[in-house]
Design an enzyme around this catalytic site. Structure first.
Site: not given
Length: 302
Positions: A38, A66, A80, A174
């Site tokens: 993103d 992540y 988000d 997310r």
């Protein structure tokens, strides 16, 4: 230059922006990324150059790792911090025990609903495009099985939770944040995301776009490029006899009697293929009763 370069994507750029920048720096047409990050996210984004784009799907299938920050107390339509707040909840009574229990729901193989603001396609159209046109209500979002191999809380500071997650292809971090907020009934969204690893590529062996340009101009970029078979080391290696080379190049089916090594089994699906010690591509193993043969899959020689 049929290679792979591990780019450290900055925030504020789409993955496509990174591809365009690499294309301009290297003056190269055939460039592709290996999994969308993103615009608000940063981190590891392996970029395939020229013929290496043929293995982009194989890199895309690798697990990703992540570091993420979850903010409790508000849900957004994008899941988000870039989205519009759709719900606000009270976090004052939520304990650390509650938070740890919520994270346990996001471990192992789970059914996950992707965000409506994602690049997944419905009837040929991206869900995010439909949402931006006000057609979100027309989209039936279906759950997908994903695997969360590891999820670990690193720090809890008021309503901010920093955590590490290692997950399969197709996982939306997310959605993990959103679903934990739903479980706790207070809302939640992703407020920070850094991809630290994609398969064998990690932050340590990544370079920035500025470094890419510098190394290219200094003629030292070769030191930061990876061979195509670097990402295929989880596949067994098949060394072909030279007499089988033309069969391979022409897409023919090669009997295992033309293999130099004999360690391939029926459990293998794809293999790395070499001839005279040189990597020439990947192959798909065919099984017929007790016989094993190979068909060329992605060819990297002329």
């Amino acid at each position: 230059m049929n290679k792979i370069v591990n780019i450290l994507k900055p925030t504020g750029m789409t993955s496509h922006d990174v591809v365009s920048r690499v294309r301009r720096i290297l003056n190269m047409k055939k460039v592709g990324h290996t999994g969308t990050l993103d615009p608000d996210a940063a981190g590891v984004l392996p970029i395939c150059l020229n013929k290496a784009t043929k293995v982009s799907e194989l890199i895309l299938n690798k697990e990703k790792t992540y570091i993420c920050e979850l903010t409790l107390g508000a849900s957004t339509d994008t899941y988000d911090s870039s989205g519009v707040i759709t719900f606000e909840g009270d976090v004052s009574n939520i304990t650390k025990e509650d938070i740890y229990k919520a994270f346990e729901t996001q471990r192992g193989e789970i059914n996950q609903y992707p965000p409506i603001y994602s690049a997944l396609k419905v009837n040929g159209q991206k869900m995010c495009d439909l949402a931006r046109k006000g057609k979100a209500d027309t989209v039936e979002i279906k759950p997908r099985k994903v695997n969360i191999e590891k999820i670990e809380i690193l720090n809890i500071n008021d309503n901010k939770i920093l955590f590490l997650v290692k997950c399969s292809k197709g996982t939306y971090v997310r959605s993990i944040c959103h679903d934990i907020g739903e479980y706790l009934k207070c809302g939640g969204h992703m407020s920070f995301l850094l991809r630290t690893a994609s398969g064998k590529f990690d932050l340590e062996n990544s370079i920035s776009l500025e470094e890419l340009e510098q190394y290219y101009n200094d003629n030292t970029l070769e030191n930061y490029l990876y061979d195509i078979d670097y990402v295929l080391d989880n596949f067994k290696k098949v060394e072909l006899k030279e007499s089988a080379l033309n069969y391979y190049k022409n897409g023919g089916i090669i009997d295992s009697r033309r293999f130099i090594n004999k360690n391939i089994s029926k459990d293998d699906e794809y293999v790395r293929v070499y001839c005279n010690g040189e990597f020439i591509g990947s192959g798909k193993i065919l099984k017929n009763n007790d016989a094993i043969s190979l068909k060329s899959d992605k060819i990297f020689i002329g």
